[in-house]
Write an enzyme that holds these catalytic residues in place. Structure first.
Site, PDB file in Angstrom:
ATOM      1  N   ASP A 122      68.464  35.089 106.394  1.00 44.51           N
ATOM      2  CA  ASP A 122      68.030  33.731 106.084  1.00 44.51           C
ATOM      3  C   ASP A 122      68.787  32.750 106.976  1.00 44.51           C
ATOM      4  O   ASP A 122      69.052  33.057 108.141  1.00 44.51           O
ATOM      5  CB  ASP A 122      68.272  33.451 104.592  1.00 44.51           C
ATOM      6  CG  ASP A 122      67.270  32.483 103.994  1.00 44.51           C
ATOM      7  OD1 ASP A 122      67.409  31.277 104.237  1.00 44.51           O
ATOM      8  OD2 ASP A 122      66.351  32.937 103.286  1.00 44.51           O
ATOM      9  N   HIS A 168      69.502  26.796 102.624  1.00 41.91           N
ATOM     10  CA  HIS A 168      68.422  27.604 102.070  1.00 41.91           C
ATOM     11  C   HIS A 168      68.891  28.996 101.649  1.00 41.91           C
ATOM     12  O   HIS A 168      68.637  29.452 100.536  1.00 41.91           O
ATOM     13  CB  HIS A 168      67.303  27.701 103.107  1.00 41.91           C
ATOM     14  CG  HIS A 168      66.058  28.372 102.629  1.00 41.91           C
ATOM     15  ND1 HIS A 168      65.820  29.720 102.805  1.00 41.91           N
ATOM     16  CD2 HIS A 168      64.969  27.894 101.988  1.00 41.91           C
ATOM     17  CE1 HIS A 168      64.638  30.031 102.299  1.00 41.91           C
ATOM     18  NE2 HIS A 168      64.103  28.940 101.793  1.00 41.91           N
ATOM     19  N   SER A 181      59.825  31.263  98.706  1.00 42.06           N
ATOM     20  CA  SER A 181      61.192  31.610  99.116  1.00 42.06           C
ATOM     21  C   SER A 181      62.069  31.965  97.931  1.00 42.06           C
ATOM     22  O   SER A 181      62.980  32.785  98.042  1.00 42.06           O
ATOM     23  CB  SER A 181      61.854  30.423  99.817  1.00 42.06           C
ATOM     24  OG  SER A 181      61.524  30.342 101.157  1.00 42.06           O
TER      25      SER A 181
END
Length: 438
Positions: free
Chosen positions: A87, A118, A318
């Protein structure tokens, strides 16, 4: 799970009863597999935007409700499992005590820097430990699992020689990260980003396909991927029909999801189990999990986050994918003799099936954590027949073919969240010369 690379030209061979697991997957093509090497940026990079700060974490309360996992944790909390989070990096956090630096394809660090914020949210959903000060608040699905942090993409960096580039991370570095995570010994790999293109585009991501095959069939790793989002800047360009499994109806394809034989692809639902409006449907969707109004760990503060820097709720496929990665870690800890494919099938079989058994929006249904960890596998014959197709594998375009689709090699990598960042838009229009095997 049917082998899928769902371009619009693919032919539907037959409707099958789901779930299915390929009995004889194709051999890994070593000529396409990325070499074994530690993570490193393919080219020098520079940061071109401010990293996330602590502001986004101020809206989340420590008393945020969590899933009722007490019955599951009486059986396993995921100890002994390592989940690779490929990620934007995973920041060090007091509630991720089992964080392992994996490496960095964005900059010259070790994977534990998260300028975008994130990857830390994703990792928290998988393995955040309870807070002793608020034990009834947010907790990860498998709090005793370890997280292998690999930074592979970022919207805050660009290649130093390309001032016009908005971010870094593509299908080639994703392939290399999958190979590295598999060689490191991860039992589960979470990929919460997608390459998302119109079905008329030709994405050269065969190295990623080879890396996924290597991870699953050589290294016995469960790979979990987000289905992709629509409806916002930087998201997938248009929606696929949510009521059709026919390849001819697919307008947008995503990778790695289209390598469905190797990937457990996750759509998003709301708190009531209804499909999220932003969740991209497709013949590759395997299961669904909650992905709206998410609470998780803040990258730049020592607390929680529930909103983006733009003050939007954290929502997206996600965040549904790491729920399933956490479940996979629990299953692997509880049943260590199961192969990666058996773990994937168990999660599908134990899901809360939709009336038709499978559909392109939620796949086999919303994951049932307790059933996956404690109950027996559901026989495939017990699942109602569905309209899910078996799709023929694609054939690469012949070199020099007139009017062929635009080739895309460095397409990526949209982070599948609503109201947050997206990384690099797909670089359409790049021509591809003849490639061995074309």
């Amino acid at each position: 799970m049917s082998a899928v690379r769902a371009l619009a030209a693919l032919t539907v061979l037959a409707a099958v009863t789901a779930p299915t697991v390929a009995a004889a997957p194709p051999a890994v093509d070593d000529s396409l597999l990325p070499p074994a090497a530690p993570p490193a940026p393919p080219a020098p990079t520079l940061r071109h935007g401010d990293c996330v700060d602590g502001h986004a974490g101020l809206g989340a309360a420590e008393s945020a409700p969590r899933l009722d996992l007490d019955s599951v944790w009486a059986l396993t909390r995921g100890a002994g499992q390592t989940v690779a989070v490929i990620d934007t990096g995973v920041a060090r956090h007091r509630r991720l005590p089992h964080l392992i630096p994996g490496g960095d394809y964005v900059s010259t660090q070790d994977g534990t820097a998260d300028c975008d914020g994130h990857g830390t949210v994703v990792a928290g959903i998988i393995a955040a430990q309870p807070d002793t000060a608020a034990p009834t608040g947010f907790t990860g699905i498998a709090p005793d699992a370890s997280i292998l942090a690999i930074r592979q993409s970022s919207n805050k960096f660009r290649v130093a020689t390309d001032a016009a580039q908005a971010g870094v991370g593509d299908v080639d570095t994703l392939a290399a990260a999958v190979r590295f995570a598999a060689d490191f010994g991860a039992g589960v790999i979470n990929i919460s980003s997608v390459a998302c293109l119109p079905a008329t585009a030709d994405l050269d991501d065969r190295a990623l396909g080879a890396a996924l095959a290597y991870a699953v069939d050589v290294k016995n790793v469960v790979v979990v991927s987000a289905a992709g989002n629509v409806g916002g800047p930087g998201q997938c360009p248009e929606a696929n029909p949510g009521d059709s499994a026919a390849a001819a109806d697919v307008a947008v394809v995503v990778s790695p999801a289209w390598y469905d034989d190797y990937v457990l692809t996750v759509g998003s639902v709301d708190a009531d189990g209804a499909p999220s409006a932003f969740s991209l449907a497709g013949p590759w969707v395997d299961v669904a999990a909650p992905g709206e109004h998410v609470v998780s760990l803040a990258a730049a503060a020592d607390g929680l986050v529930d909103r983006s820097a733009h003050d939007d709720p954290l929502s997206g496929t996600s965040y549904a994918a790491p729920v399933v990665s956490g479940v996979a870690a629990l299953v692997r800890a509880r049943f260590p003799a199961l192969t990666a494919r058996q773990v994937m099938a168990r999660i599908e079989d134990s899901a809360l099936h939709p009336p038709e058994g499978w559909n392109p929006t939620v796949g086999h249904g919303v994951v049932d954590v307790l059933a996956a960890v404690s109950g027996p596998s559901v026989a495939a014959a017990a699942v109602p027949p569905t309209a899910r197709p078996t799709l023929a594998p694609p054939q690469p375009s012949a070199p020099g073919a007139g009017g062929s689709r635009a080739a895309v090699r460095a397409a990526l990598i949209c982070l599948g969240l609503i109201g947050g960042v997206a990384v690099v838009a797909a670089a359409l229009g790049r021509s591809r010369g003849p490639v061995a095997g074309d």
